[in-house]
Design an enzyme around this catalytic site. Sequence first.
Site, short mmCIF file in Angstrom:
data_model
loop_
_atom_site.label_atom_id
_atom_site.label_comp_id
_atom_site.label_asym_id
_atom_site.label_seq_id
_atom_site.Cartn_x
_atom_site.Cartn_y
_atom_site.Cartn_z
N HIS A 1 18.27 -38.42 -40.50
CA HIS A 1 17.04 -39.15 -40.98
C HIS A 1 16.54 -39.98 -39.76
O HIS A 1 16.69 -41.25 -40.23
CB HIS A 1 17.26 -39.95 -42.24
CG HIS A 1 16.01 -40.42 -42.98
ND1 HIS A 1 15.61 -40.42 -44.40
CD2 HIS A 1 14.62 -40.42 -42.24
CE1 HIS A 1 14.50 -40.57 -44.43
NE2 HIS A 1 13.81 -40.62 -43.49
N GLU B 1 21.46 -39.03 -48.92
CA GLU B 1 21.73 -39.74 -47.92
C GLU B 1 22.42 -41.11 -47.90
O GLU B 1 22.08 -41.91 -48.98
CB GLU B 1 20.41 -40.08 -47.02
CG GLU B 1 19.42 -38.63 -46.73
CD GLU B 1 18.11 -39.08 -46.26
OE1 GLU B 1 17.89 -40.12 -45.90
OE2 GLU B 1 17.41 -37.85 -46.03
N ARG C 1 11.15 -36.38 -46.24
CA ARG C 1 12.00 -36.82 -47.49
C ARG C 1 12.90 -35.73 -47.92
O ARG C 1 12.30 -34.59 -48.05
CB ARG C 1 11.20 -37.54 -48.47
CG ARG C 1 10.89 -38.93 -48.31
CD ARG C 1 11.97 -39.86 -48.05
NE ARG C 1 11.38 -41.24 -47.85
CZ ARG C 1 11.06 -41.82 -46.78
NH1 ARG C 1 11.16 -41.22 -45.55
NH2 ARG C 1 10.64 -43.09 -46.78
#
Lengths: 314, 314
Positions: free
Chosen positions: B275, B256, B227
């Site tokens: 991601h 993000e 994360r």
Amino acid sequence: MKLVSTWKPAESAKIAPEFPNVQWVAVKEEEDVLREVADAEVVFGHIGRDAFLAARQLRWIQNGGAGVEKLMAIPELVESDVVITNTSGAHVDTIAESAFGMLVYLCRNFKRLLQAQSDHVYIAQSDYRGVGLAGMTMGIVGLGNIGRAIGLRARAFGMKVIAVNARNTDAPDWVDRCERLDGLPDLMAEADVVVVCAPLTPLSRGMIGPAEIGRLKKGAYLIAVSRGGIIDEPALISSLESGSLAGAGLDVQAIEPLPAESPLWDAPNLILTPHCSDISDRTDAATSTIMQDNLRRYVAGEPLRNIVDKQVGY
Amino acid sequence: MKLVSTWKPAESAKIAPEFPNVQWVAVKEEEDVLREVADAEVVFGHIGRDAFLAARQLRWIQNGGAGVEKLMAIPELVESDVVITNTSGAHVDTIAESAFGMLVYLCRNFKRLLQAQSDHVYIAQSDYRGVGLAGMTMGIVGLGNIGRAIGLRARAFGMKVIAVNARNTDAPDWVDRCERLDGLPDLMAEADVVVVCAPLTPLSRGMIGPAEIGRLKKGAYLIAVSRGGIIDEPALISSLESGSLAGAGLDVQAIEPLPAESPLWDAPNLILTPHCSDISDRTDAATSTIMQDNLRRYVAGEPLRNIVDKQVGY
């Protein structure tokens, strides 16, 4: 005892002081080699045919790398009693790391991700696909030191490992199946990724030809990290262009340096590197260790390590 | 029993037919979620606070991924008796593969090799340097499923593995040392590569700050695949720009999608991916398996797998 070293001067200079009774001559230019080699008993590094013929007292050549196909191209050397040793094993970690880097680069579609980074574009997750390595079958062509190092890592990545090998089929228990070269067609058909780790010998030259490449699964990957000349490059390019192969990684090519006009440069989904998968800070240290140890053995009259079988060429 | 699924429709549709006694409602638009969730007992996927407050009969949320920090941001959910399960484990192979791909990309200087290929330039071997992974020490921050998967691969790559972990320090025998988070400063100083695999919790947010990054060895690497928000990004960029860090790989960022004006895009020796390290053909299948199994358990009144500890947030 006189030793002529054509190997990397900086590394060579680290070993020499340990052997005060060895007359250590580091040379670079071909004319110096020809002169100095005449009364040398040992050569560290590579020499050409002229130098070999001039070396009348030569007993041992310690090659600077694992592959000795250039020494094998000197018939008088092959027929002679001169012992050749290589540095097999010194480069395996780095080569295995490079091979995995190429495979993940292809499977994770790093090309697209790197382009997006360069363009400052954050790709949506829903617009990205990747291929998982775990669960794949890796086919290793040539289960020597390099093949084993790559296979061991493949196992840790959750892959099944199968192999073919020319000289023998002894394999660690984590190899699912290891056969002689007649098992190559089955290996090509079964593997999701084939890694070529074989030395270049008369037996291996052109071994992965159009028929073998044609047997690969749609979506398979092909990686080569030992020597060029084993894979048929035009057949590989066709298979990439048709989309039959998902990707390939070639650290080695049939002609090196790769000519400017080679179609390999722009083949789709191909990562092409300049025969550098073996180069790292670790490799030089490991090479020196093997050379040092062998020179100690030679001076002490003990058996050398990494003796090349001149009948098979590695 | 009514189940509302906001999870991937194609995958969701594969599971539903197995459970004819479950009233399975797949929804996408927020207004549909709000309406359908009112009398639902189970939710598959993510829901926001409004939907949670509207769901008066809810007993279980099966999250579609491993990280649940967005569900943890709903105080009423944390305080409630609603059980949350995640898909921890489904993504680990793919994430570990991506992490290794980033590390090898950096260590083998793929950036330069790919540029040379694009330019049709065959770099001389003497003009190329690479860094070997074997012999390095990997420091793993967060030794959960992802940390273990990466560590297991690191061992096969000949690396030493050390770790810190918040919840407990039970570790496989191939981990050289696993300490609580107070061991983080020592880990940062000792590791050649640090991989951040921790969940985002109040404890981990900002945990790798300027002081921690400052403890990294010159020439070290930093990788993050769990994360964003755990690593201080400005400190990371400074360390890359000064050349103190040799390279970094961030699949996750604090914000993000990454804003266009972020300085991360152009930070030197940084590979930045959106991601996506968890996305692969394998991941969807493994996620479905966990969800299916949990629904079977729920229907049969058996204990669920992957129950999130709401006190710690993962």
